[in-house]
Design an enzyme around this catalytic site. Sequence first.
Site, PDB file in Angstrom:
ATOM      1  CG  PHE A   1      -1.783  -1.148   1.370  1.00  0.00           C
ATOM      2  CD1 PHE A   1      -3.008  -1.170   0.747  1.00  0.00           C
ATOM      3  CD2 PHE A   1      -1.379  -2.252   2.099  1.00  0.00           C
ATOM      4  CE1 PHE A   1      -3.830  -2.275   0.852  1.00  0.00           C
ATOM      5  CE2 PHE A   1      -2.198  -3.361   2.211  1.00  0.00           C
ATOM      6  CZ  PHE A   1      -3.425  -3.379   1.582  1.00  0.00           C
ATOM      7  CG  ASP A   2       0.931   5.749  -1.820  1.00  0.00           C
ATOM      8  OD1 ASP A   2       2.025   6.071  -1.327  1.00  0.00           O
ATOM      9  OD2 ASP A   2       0.092   6.560  -2.234  1.00  0.00           O
ATOM     10  CE  LYS A   3       2.265   8.350   5.486  1.00  0.00           C
ATOM     11  NZ  LYS A   3       1.402   9.501   5.754  1.00  0.00           N
TER      12      LYS A   3
ATOM     13  CE  LYS B   1       6.015   4.766  -2.340  1.00  0.00           C
ATOM     14  NZ  LYS B   1       4.713   5.418  -2.496  1.00  0.00           N
TER      15      LYS B   1
END
Lengths: 75, 617
Positions: B310-312, B490
């Site tokens: 997940f990206d935040k 990422k």
Amino acid sequence: MKKATLQLETLTCPSCLAKIEGALKGLDGIDKDTLNVSFNSSKVKVDFDDSKLAIEDIQQKISKLGYEVKKTTVK
Amino acid sequence: MQRFILKNKRKITLVSAVLIIAAFTSHYAFHFEPVAKWALLIASIIGVAPIAIQAFQALRVKVVSIDVLVTIAVIGAFIIGNYEESAIVTFLFLFGDYLEQRTLNKTRSAIRELTEMAPESALKQMEDGSFEEVDIDEVGIGDILRVLTGAKVPVDGVVLFGEGHVNEASITGEPLPAGKTVGSQVFAGTILDNGTLHIEAQRVGEDTTFGRIIELVEEAQDKKSEAERFIDRFSKWYTPAVLVLGFVVWLITRNIELAITILVLGCPGALVIGVPVSNVAGIGNGARHGVLLKGSEVIHDFSRVDTMIFDKTGTLTQGAPKVAAVKLYTEDTSKTRSYLASVESQSDHPLARAIVEHLNETALYPVDQTDVVKGGGIVAMVDGKRVAVGNAALMNQEGVHLSEEAQKDIEQFEKEGNSLVLTSVDGQLQALVGIRDQLRPKVREDLAKLKKMGVKNLVLLSGDNQGTVDLVAKELGLTQAHGNMLPEDKAAFLMDLQSKGYIVAFVGDGVNDSPSLALAQIGIAMGSGTDVAIETSDVVLMNSDFSRLPHALGLTKATARNMKQNIVIAIGVVLVLLFSVFFSTWMNMSIGMLVHEGSILVVILNGMRLLRYKPNM
């Protein structure tokens, strides 16, 4: 070159696709690589050369096979 | 003649049913054989006509279709004088075709309902200022349109005049109407619940969000997976093979009855239709619930995902950060605030916007020589002074000395989960701002559901500092969390996981995360419905609604399972039929056709269950 999208009556047998594809590939002026007959949406999408072929010819070819063409858009 | 017969296929089915009933009544009730025989004869002839025509058309384009098998079988039955079989087989085939069409329409209904929501007309302002109803194709960009209560918004556009509430369920899946006033964005295909709006068209037709969603879903339902392409290739050879088998059996046994029975039993109907049916029903269910799944390959991969990254910002959090705390290290605080506001008003970074909003300064200085340092912040000349605004790395680069007090504050701020923005003026640290982003509601519960469904690793990757990231991870129960990551970090992290054999889904907002979205087996975009993310990802969660994620995962698992069931049913039925024709006495053409048509209906009905799927927790 024009882009045609034809909405057909609900297609029920996957072999209908092969039939329609086969029939349209035989038409002069059809860009075979773009021909796409889709089962679930019951649509035919194809590019064709409008100097060689009229959209009515495509419609006729399909309806001759016994599939009703409901809506046609050409761009 | 051909077209007449094909057009009246349904009537022929009915007539043939009546004839068959008449034949059996006269046979069993009155023992009046000639009538029975003639009725069956006629039923066979009119029944086989449309099938034979379709078979002929197929052969002309070199396709051995099921129609070909059935036609030969019926003619065979006719030759050996078994009119009962020929009549019943043709009737069952036609009647099955009718039922298939009916039930298939049902499975496709979810997607059709969506496409039928497309607006067809609009009230367009003419040159004289009046509004006239025109076809949707006649609306161009820049046209002014009026939308009345209860009407569909015809285009994507901006409200020029008026107020109202719009139901945006068609593109966001969100059932609560959204308030719209002057300057609000409105989307094609949504419905104005109350009020009247005048809007300016910004995107029309297929370019609207709704148009693109329709296009995507329509393509998705017919996109084929590797397995389906295999089935297609297989069935291309399968039907001719059945034909050959029937012929060989006839050559060896000289038993026409047996040979034509094989032709009927070998029909691959359920096999070729089973997978597309599950596919269309699964994608249809998703489309209704704000989940766009792009095709059966995506369904297959997504159902096997064991790791989610997940990206935040904007994914787990709401993406609208707010200033939580400010520390100033200077006497003249108002000047520092002005400097900070002046520099930050140059940027549209979310953190910068939060600061500008919080400071609410009106007296701004002109800003010169603005230099945006990637992954750092901004350096600019303000009021003759060199002002740097950004993270700790930028301060380091600027040679700013951090006092003990400041270092302590930074530590404290990070612990509380703040993102840090530091400001230096001429090399002196003057301000420290802590900014926090609210978590989306119920994210914790949703993540727990994902875990329960078999996602082992829940990983958070963020460009934010490690303190903030750790805090979020702890609060949400994530298994791993890494901060200070650039988009390329990422992507590298993701590839490393993939090389270790994990099946990875990446969930992001799709703007800066596009490399990871593209690299992951499944890229899931939190789409507000407007981004390019819709095109680059494999799955789109409409309205950035995180709670759709468990539904999406559960749905793909259910759909993948459904496809497998259908394949097993289809192959099982053919095997049982072929087995019983050789090793049992009760099998004949009519029973074979009945079972064959029955199996097709079973796979369609099985697929239809997906339309009602809901995650049960």
